[in-house]
Design a protein around this motif. Structure first.
Motif, mmCIF file in Angstrom:
data_model
loop_
_atom_site.group_PDB
_atom_site.id
_atom_site.type_symbol
_atom_site.label_atom_id
_atom_site.label_comp_id
_atom_site.label_asym_id
_atom_site.label_seq_id
_atom_site.Cartn_x
_atom_site.Cartn_y
_atom_site.Cartn_z
ATOM 1 N N ALA A 1 50.809 13.774 23.857
ATOM 2 C CA ALA A 1 49.885 13.305 22.830
ATOM 3 C C ALA A 1 50.585 12.360 21.867
ATOM 4 N N TRP A 2 51.836 12.673 21.508
ATOM 5 C CA TRP A 2 52.602 11.786 20.630
ATOM 6 C C TRP A 2 52.847 10.439 21.300
ATOM 7 N N LEU A 3 53.210 10.466 22.571
ATOM 8 C CA LEU A 3 53.479 9.218 23.290
ATOM 9 C C LEU A 3 52.231 8.343 23.332
ATOM 10 N N LEU A 4 51.080 8.951 23.596
ATOM 11 C CA LEU A 4 49.837 8.190 23.632
ATOM 12 C C LEU A 4 49.509 7.640 22.251
ATOM 13 N N TYR A 5 49.666 8.470 21.227
ATOM 14 C CA TYR A 5 49.392 8.008 19.860
ATOM 15 C C TYR A 5 50.277 6.823 19.495
ATOM 16 N N TYR A 6 51.546 6.893 19.869
ATOM 17 C CA TYR A 6 52.525 5.835 19.550
ATOM 18 C C TYR A 6 52.028 4.480 20.023
ATOM 19 N N TRP A 7 51.531 4.446 21.242
ATOM 20 C CA TRP A 7 50.992 3.196 21.799
ATOM 21 C C TRP A 7 49.706 2.790 21.089
ATOM 22 N N CYS A 8 48.790 3.735 20.883
ATOM 23 C CA CYS A 8 47.520 3.422 20.205
ATOM 24 C C CYS A 8 47.781 2.867 18.812
ATOM 25 N N ARG A 9 48.695 3.507 18.090
ATOM 26 C CA ARG A 9 49.012 3.070 16.729
ATOM 27 C C ARG A 9 49.606 1.660 16.743
ATOM 28 N N ALA A 10 50.503 1.405 17.699
ATOM 29 C CA ALA A 10 51.131 0.086 17.792
ATOM 30 C C ALA A 10 50.100 -0.994 18.094
ATOM 31 N N CYS A 11 49.177 -0.715 19.001
ATOM 32 C CA CYS A 11 48.130 -1.698 19.328
ATOM 33 C C CYS A 11 47.260 -1.976 18.114
ATOM 34 N N ASP A 12 46.864 -0.921 17.418
ATOM 35 C CA ASP A 12 46.033 -1.073 16.228
ATOM 36 C C ASP A 12 46.761 -1.898 15.167
ATOM 37 N N ASP A 13 48.044 -1.608 14.962
ATOM 38 C CA ASP A 13 48.815 -2.356 13.967
ATOM 39 C C ASP A 13 48.967 -3.825 14.353
ATOM 40 N N LEU A 14 49.207 -4.100 15.633
ATOM 41 C CA LEU A 14 49.319 -5.479 16.091
ATOM 42 C C LEU A 14 48.013 -6.236 15.851
ATOM 43 N N ALA A 15 46.887 -5.558 16.139
ATOM 44 C CA ALA A 15 45.585 -6.214 16.010
ATOM 45 C C ALA A 15 45.226 -6.514 14.558
ATOM 46 N N ASP A 16 45.660 -5.623 13.634
ATOM 47 C CA ASP A 16 45.250 -5.748 12.238
ATOM 48 C C ASP A 16 46.358 -6.238 11.311
ATOM 49 N N GLY A 17 47.553 -6.520 11.858
ATOM 50 C CA GLY A 17 48.649 -6.950 11.003
ATOM 51 C C GLY A 17 49.053 -5.880 10.015
ATOM 52 N N GLN A 18 49.111 -4.622 10.490
ATOM 53 C CA GLN A 18 49.412 -3.493 9.622
ATOM 54 C C GLN A 18 50.735 -2.824 10.011
ATOM 55 N N ASP A 19 51.135 -1.880 9.185
ATOM 56 C CA ASP A 19 52.264 -1.018 9.490
ATOM 57 C C ASP A 19 51.783 0.415 9.389
ATOM 58 N N HIS A 20 51.569 1.045 10.546
ATOM 59 C CA HIS A 20 51.067 2.412 10.602
ATOM 60 C C HIS A 20 49.772 2.582 9.796
ATOM 61 N N GLY A 21 48.890 1.593 9.982
ATOM 62 C CA GLY A 21 47.562 1.688 9.382
ATOM 63 C C GLY A 21 47.472 1.244 7.943
ATOM 64 N N HIS A 22 48.541 0.693 7.394
ATOM 65 C CA HIS A 22 48.539 0.298 5.984
ATOM 66 C C HIS A 22 48.857 -1.188 5.844
ATOM 67 N N GLY A 23 48.291 -1.794 4.789
ATOM 68 C CA GLY A 23 48.625 -3.173 4.459
ATOM 69 C C GLY A 23 48.074 -4.199 5.420
ATOM 70 N N MET A 24 46.747 -4.184 5.653
ATOM 71 C CA MET A 24 46.147 -5.151 6.571
ATOM 72 C C MET A 24 46.460 -6.581 6.134
ATOM 73 N N SER A 25 46.866 -7.415 7.109
ATOM 74 C CA SER A 25 47.173 -8.812 6.821
ATOM 75 C C SER A 25 46.598 -9.699 7.920
ATOM 76 N N THR A 26 46.568 -10.985 7.663
ATOM 77 C CA THR A 26 45.994 -11.930 8.620
ATOM 78 C C THR A 26 46.870 -12.046 9.865
ATOM 79 N N VAL A 27 46.254 -11.936 11.022
ATOM 80 C CA VAL A 27 46.940 -12.170 12.291
ATOM 81 C C VAL A 27 46.607 -13.612 12.680
ATOM 82 N N HIS A 28 47.597 -14.482 12.685
ATOM 83 C CA HIS A 28 47.340 -15.925 12.782
ATOM 84 C C HIS A 28 46.905 -16.383 14.173
ATOM 85 N N ASN A 29 47.299 -15.680 15.204
ATOM 86 C CA ASN A 29 46.863 -16.051 16.551
ATOM 87 C C ASN A 29 46.402 -14.790 17.270
#
Length: 311
Positions: free
Chosen positions: A36-64
């Motif tokens: 479950a941790w391994l799956l979460y790790y990937w889900c969290r990373a994808c979400d952060d990449l998509a939203d320009g965040q760090d572990h769900g915090h500090g949303m920023s603009t993703v330029h491309n």
């Protein structure tokens, strides 16, 4: 990075990204907990990449964003196929996908949700809202069910697992209405906004605050309905997994309940559930897990796409 180190990184990620999920995950048997941790790790990373965040915090603009989504798809496909990507969260997904035979289409479905955000998508109807919630959370619920030993062909239990993801995401949307508006996003269906006479581009208009609160409460009520359905599905899981799922359902369900109770305060501050309530749900869920829920149908609930596709 070997599996042991990936698990250590994954544990750190869930403890940073979600105290609620981290606490509930400790109730799983060791092997399931690590997966479950391994799956979460990937889900969290994808979400952060998509939203320009760090572990769900500090949303920023993703330029491309298109390039980001394409890279996400490529690394996920490689990891699912058993290749090392050199990117720990994706390698973590590769480990759990190989161990549990997670169908790739669930991972693709999740990334499709991030692609919607990348294109500035907004839901027209309630059905659109549920479809989005499936992509970013319901598909994760299905993958978690597979991690807990559910067959990828057991459509009924997967529907219930999806329902828990929908409940979580509806609560997230209800909690983050103001934050999303600041980022130029809105997940309230346009049909709802039209009925409430709220301008889709100015949903935080003080003159329509009371109407907006009613829509937030509507989201919370829907989250409660899907939580109830998900609890039925938990009956089919092994005891430790059932306990963890019921605890997570209660802990996260309290977010929606607290939002509704706050009477609009969620528009001014982030709603949390305290440590005491989390611990209370762990105790309560233990008792609930001892008594399997009665069967109830899903009549009236939205159902995810159920076609069997190649893994």
């Amino acid at each position: 990075m070997n599996r042991t180190n990936l698990v250590i990184h994954a544990r750190t990620s869930i403890e940073r990204g979600s105290k609620s999920f981290a606490r509930a995950s400790k109730l799983f048997a060791k092997q399931t907990r690590e997966r479950a941790w391994l799956l979460y790790y990937w889900c969290r990373a994808c979400d952060d990449l998509a939203d320009g965040q760090d572990h769900g915090h500090g949303m920023s603009t993703v330029h491309n964003p298109e390039k980001t989504i394409a890279a996400m798809r490529m690394m996920t496909a490689r990891a699912h196929g058993g290749e090392q990507t050199g990117n720990p969260p994706f390698d973590a997904f590769g480990v759990v996908a190989q161990e549990c035979h997670i169908p790739k289409y669930f991972a693709d479905d999740m990334i499709d949700g991030f692609a919607l955000d990348a294109h500035g998508w907004r839901p027209e109807s309630e059905a659109d809202l549920f479809q989005y919630c499936y992509h970013v959370a319901g598909a994760v619920g299905c993958m978690m069910a597979v991690v807990m030993g559910v067959s990828a062909r057991d459509q009924e239990i997967l529907d219930r697992a999806c329902d828990l993801g929908l409940a979580f995401q509806l609560a997230n949307i209800a909690r983050d209405v103001a934050e999303d508006a600041q980022a130029g996003r809105c997940y309230l269906p346009k049909t709802w906004l039209a009925e409430a006479r709220i301008d889709p581009d100015h949903i935080m208009d003080p003159a329509r605050r009371d109407a907006l609160i009613l829509l937030i409460n509507r989201l919370c009520d829907l989250a409660g309905e899907y939580e109830i359905s998900a609890r039925v599905g938990a009956s089919s899981l092994p005891f430790r997994s059932r306990w963890a799922v019921l605890a997570a359902a209660g802990i996260y369900g309290d977010i929606a309940r607290e939002i509704k109770k706050s009477d609009g305060a969620s528009l001014d501050r982030r709603i949390y559930t305290g440590k005491g309530k989390k611990l209370g749900w762990i105790v309560k869920a233990f008792g609930q897990a001892l008594i399997k829920s009665g069967r109830t149908d899903r009549q009236g609930l939205w159902t995810r796409p159920r076609a069997i596709r190649p893994a």
